[in-house]
Write a protein that holds these residues in place. Structure first.
Motif, PDB file in Angstrom:
ATOM      1  N   CYS A  14      42.886  10.680  30.942  1.00 47.03           N
ATOM      2  CA  CYS A  14      43.653  10.889  32.176  1.00 47.03           C
ATOM      3  C   CYS A  14      42.867  10.411  33.392  1.00 47.03           C
ATOM      4  N   LEU A  15      41.586  10.742  33.436  1.00 44.55           N
ATOM      5  CA  LEU A  15      40.759  10.300  34.558  1.00 44.55           C
ATOM      6  C   LEU A  15      40.627   8.785  34.583  1.00 44.55           C
ATOM      7  N   GLY A  16      40.552   8.175  33.410  1.00 44.05           N
ATOM      8  CA  GLY A  16      40.496   6.716  33.339  1.00 44.05           C
ATOM      9  C   GLY A  16      41.777   6.087  33.850  1.00 44.05           C
ATOM     10  N   ALA A  17      42.920   6.659  33.481  1.00 44.90           N
ATOM     11  CA  ALA A  17      44.202   6.130  33.946  1.00 44.90           C
ATOM     12  C   ALA A  17      44.347   6.279  35.453  1.00 44.90           C
ATOM     13  N   MET A  18      43.731   7.313  36.013  1.00 38.18           N
ATOM     14  CA  MET A  18      43.754   7.511  37.468  1.00 38.18           C
ATOM     15  C   MET A  18      42.666   6.706  38.173  1.00 38.18           C
ATOM     16  N   ARG A  19      41.884   5.972  37.387  1.00 38.51           N
ATOM     17  CA  ARG A  19      40.784   5.145  37.895  1.00 38.51           C
ATOM     18  C   ARG A  19      39.665   5.987  38.501  1.00 38.51           C
ATOM     19  N   VAL A  20      39.483   7.203  37.982  1.00 42.34           N
ATOM     20  CA  VAL A  20      38.360   8.043  38.397  1.00 42.34           C
ATOM     21  C   VAL A  20      37.106   7.625  37.638  1.00 42.34           C
ATOM     22  N   VAL A  21      37.283   7.173  36.399  1.00 45.46           N
ATOM     23  CA  VAL A  21      36.190   6.633  35.596  1.00 45.46           C
ATOM     24  C   VAL A  21      36.598   5.255  35.121  1.00 45.46           C
ATOM     25  N   GLY A  22      35.633   4.484  34.683  1.00 43.36           N
ATOM     26  CA  GLY A  22      35.923   3.165  34.143  1.00 43.36           C
ATOM     27  C   GLY A  22      35.516   2.059  35.087  1.00 43.36           C
ATOM     28  N   PRO A  23      35.816   0.825  34.673  1.00 42.76           N
ATOM     29  CA  PRO A  23      35.346  -0.344  35.424  1.00 42.76           C
ATOM     30  C   PRO A  23      35.970  -0.492  36.807  1.00 42.76           C
ATOM     31  N   GLU A  24      37.141   0.091  37.010  1.00 43.55           N
ATOM     32  CA  GLU A  24      37.836  -0.027  38.296  1.00 43.55           C
ATOM     33  C   GLU A  24      37.861   1.306  39.028  1.00 43.55           C
ATOM     34  N   ALA A  25      36.807   2.113  38.849  1.00 43.48           N
ATOM     35  CA  ALA A  25      36.779   3.458  39.426  1.00 43.48           C
ATOM     36  C   ALA A  25      36.873   3.419  40.948  1.00 43.48           C
ATOM     37  N   VAL A  26      37.648   4.349  41.466  1.00 44.35           N
ATOM     38  CA  VAL A  26      37.791   4.513  42.909  1.00 44.35           C
ATOM     39  C   VAL A  26      36.575   5.274  43.438  1.00 44.35           C
ATOM     40  N   PRO A  27      36.355   5.245  44.749  1.00 53.77           N
ATOM     41  CA  PRO A  27      35.248   6.049  45.295  1.00 53.77           C
ATOM     42  C   PRO A  27      35.449   7.526  44.953  1.00 53.77           C
ATOM     43  N   ARG A  28      34.376   8.173  44.609  1.00 53.88           N
ATOM     44  CA  ARG A  28      34.442   9.564  44.157  1.00 53.88           C
ATOM     45  C   ARG A  28      34.696  10.535  45.302  1.00 53.88           C
ATOM     46  N   GLU A  29      35.630  11.430  45.055  1.00 56.85           N
ATOM     47  CA  GLU A  29      35.881  12.562  45.949  1.00 56.85           C
ATOM     48  C   GLU A  29      35.089  13.742  45.387  1.00 56.85           C
ATOM     49  N   PRO A  30      34.845  14.777  46.205  1.00 57.49           N
ATOM     50  CA  PRO A  30      34.031  15.911  45.713  1.00 57.49           C
ATOM     51  C   PRO A  30      34.539  16.537  44.418  1.00 57.49           C
ATOM     52  N   TRP A  31      35.852  16.708  44.287  1.00 53.71           N
ATOM     53  CA  TRP A  31      36.375  17.325  43.063  1.00 53.71           C
ATOM     54  C   TRP A  31      36.087  16.472  41.836  1.00 53.71           C
ATOM     55  N   MET A  32      36.104  15.152  42.023  1.00 53.80           N
ATOM     56  CA  MET A  32      35.828  14.246  40.907  1.00 53.80           C
ATOM     57  C   MET A  32      34.378  14.406  40.443  1.00 53.80           C
ATOM     58  N   THR A  33      33.483  14.451  41.399  1.00 51.90           N
ATOM     59  CA  THR A  33      32.065  14.610  41.067  1.00 51.90           C
ATOM     60  C   THR A  33      31.833  15.945  40.364  1.00 51.90           C
ATOM     61  N   GLU A  34      32.474  16.996  40.850  1.00 49.08           N
ATOM     62  CA  GLU A  34      32.342  18.310  40.194  1.00 49.08           C
ATOM     63  C   GLU A  34      32.820  18.242  38.744  1.00 49.08           C
TER      64      GLU A  34
END
Length: 181
Positions: free
Chosen positions: A153-173
């Motif tokens: 799910c995080l990969g599909a949202m581009r939170v992880v992976g080659p096209e990752a978006v800039p991290r928001e605090p919740w993502m880092t947590e």
């Protein structure tokens, strides 16, 4: 210069590659066989001749995604048959955005009586493969799959992976609790 004619198997592989791209973008309902045909450089009637219907093409695409995951897990387990090695292999698979997105589209289309059994079988095969390759208990395999679904799910949202978006605090947590697990 003469064109090299593809075998039927090579043409089918080409169509499945195009379908993976098309269905990952538009999902089952938002993708047409004409889009797949254009991506693969063939006519729409040819796609139908090979697969029969859009539904059959989608099912073949979902099966292919599941088969690739199983294959990658088998390769990793051949070197080291542990959940950690399968986890590292899944990290590689997460980089293949189209692959994981098609699986998610398959999950969301599972209410369809023709699609649901195929998607459930695919997921069940992955679960059994994990258990068979690593000797994991049902609880360990369930936790592994749960983490994999989170990462999918995080990969599909581009939170992880080659096209990752800039991290928001919740993502880092959230990732702080998953990275390396």
């Amino acid at each position: 210069m003469p064109r090299t004619r593809l075998t039927a198997e090579e043409r089918q592989e080409q169509l499945l590659d195009a379908a993976l791209t098309a269905f990952s973008t538009g999902g089952y309902t938002g993708t047409t066989t004409d889009q797949v045909a254009r991506l693969s450089g063939v006519s729409q009637p040819y796609v139908i001749r090979i697969f029969g219907t859009k539904q059959q093409l989608f099912l073949a695409t979902v099966r292919r995604a599941g088969d690739r995951i199983e294959q990658r897990f088998r390769e990793a387990a051949a070197e080291t048959p542990t959940l950690d090695s399968l986890g590292a292999a899944y990290d590689d698979l997460l980089a293949q955005q189209e692959l994981i997105t098609v699986l998610l589209h398959g999950f969301t289309a599972s209410a369809d009586p023709a699609i649901g059994p195929v998607v459930r079988d695919c997921f069940g095969r992955i679960y059994r493969t994990i258990r068979d390759l690593t000797g994991a208990t049902d609880v360990e395999a369930r936790e592994f799959l749960a983490m994999g679904m989170l990462l999918t799910c995080l990969g599909a949202m581009r939170v992880v992976g080659p096209e990752a978006v800039p991290r928001e605090p919740w993502m880092t947590e959230l990732l702080g609790r998953t990275e390396g697990d």
